[in-house]
Design an enzyme around this catalytic site. Structure first.
Site, PDB file in Angstrom:
ATOM      1  N   CYS A   1      82.996   3.092 -22.873  1.00  0.00           N
ATOM      2  CA  CYS A   1      81.743   2.536 -23.375  1.00  0.00           C
ATOM      3  C   CYS A   1      81.789   2.466 -24.892  1.00  0.00           C
ATOM      4  O   CYS A   1      82.247   3.411 -25.541  1.00  0.00           O
ATOM      5  CB  CYS A   1      80.588   3.431 -22.928  1.00  0.00           C
TER       6      CYS A   1
ATOM      7  N   HIS B   1      77.036  -0.150 -14.664  1.00  0.00           N
ATOM      8  CA  HIS B   1      77.129   0.519 -15.958  1.00  0.00           C
ATOM      9  C   HIS B   1      76.016   0.027 -16.887  1.00  0.00           C
ATOM     10  O   HIS B   1      75.347   0.834 -17.544  1.00  0.00           O
ATOM     11  CB  HIS B   1      78.522   0.226 -16.557  1.00  0.00           C
ATOM     12  N   GLU B   2      75.792  -1.287 -16.938  1.00  0.00           N
ATOM     13  CA  GLU B   2      74.770  -1.845 -17.831  1.00  0.00           C
ATOM     14  C   GLU B   2      73.355  -1.549 -17.345  1.00  0.00           C
ATOM     15  O   GLU B   2      72.464  -1.278 -18.151  1.00  0.00           O
ATOM     16  CB  GLU B   2      74.979  -3.352 -18.026  1.00  0.00           C
TER      17      GLU B   2
ATOM     18  N   HIS C   1      72.541   1.832 -18.533  1.00  0.00           N
ATOM     19  CA  HIS C   1      72.119   1.844 -19.942  1.00  0.00           C
ATOM     20  C   HIS C   1      70.636   1.522 -20.055  1.00  0.00           C
ATOM     21  O   HIS C   1      69.906   2.181 -20.804  1.00  0.00           O
ATOM     22  CB  HIS C   1      72.907   0.825 -20.763  1.00  0.00           C
TER      23      HIS C   1
END
Length: 180
Positions: free
Chosen positions: A110, A153-154, A157
């Site tokens: 990341c 993953h996004e 976030h």
């Protein structure tokens, strides 16, 4: 399906934004949902893509990573050797996972955690619903493999989570390798 986004993006001047790193508080707070038709959200979307494009190896970038608490992220795994399915470059607002299966661990890195990578268990098959910036149109993306991992993953976030929050423990965190 994602073509309207490209037309909207072409009407905005892209700017690159600095990427924040842990332990910045914006990275650990869930961002609010956004109005995808808001001009500021559309500009944010364009800037996420621009910032992603100038960042070597970057396949996804979320609003919290550029210091904005919001449910907006960009993904583009085109050409990545681990990608099987790809939907090109796209941005989603207010995305949620609606179906997931075939869980397995894989290595992640990341830009907001530049010194480490880690093994994270993610779904290998995924369905995500979200809204396109500019039009607000709701779209569904069905994907697998690396693109599925990038989407998860996004979305994490946007929910205030880093991949470090998903590793099984310290034994699953590694110093980032630098390749020339």
């Amino acid at each position: 399906m994602l073509a309207p986004w490209a037309a909207i993006a072409a009407t905005h001047e892209p700017a690159t934004r600095p990427v924040v790193t842990a332990p910045a508080t914006v990275l650990s707070a869930a961002g609010p949902k956004v109005d995808p038709t808001d001009p500021e959200v559309v500009q944010l979307a364009v800037d996420l893509v621009a910032t992603m494009r100038v960042s070597p190896g970057c396949v996804g970038l979320a609003a919290p990573q550029v210091g904005v608490g919001a449910q907006v992220f960009a993904v583009d795994v085109t050409g990545h050797p681990k990608a099987r399915t790809t939907h090109g470059c796209f941005v989603l607002c207010n995305a949620t996972v609606t179906a997931s299966s075939q869980w397995k661990a894989g290595r992640e890195g990341c830009m907001s955690v530049p010194d480490f990578t880690g093994d994270v268990k993610r779904a290998g098959k995924l369905t995500v619903a979200g809204q396109l910036p500019g039009t607000g149109e709701t779209v569904e993306i069905v994907t697998d493999a690396f693109e599925a991992r990038a989407l998860q993953h996004e979305i994490d976030h946007c929910d205030g989570l880093l991949f470090l929050d998903r590793v099984a423990g310290a034994h699953a965190i590694y110093p980032r390798q630098t390749y020339l």
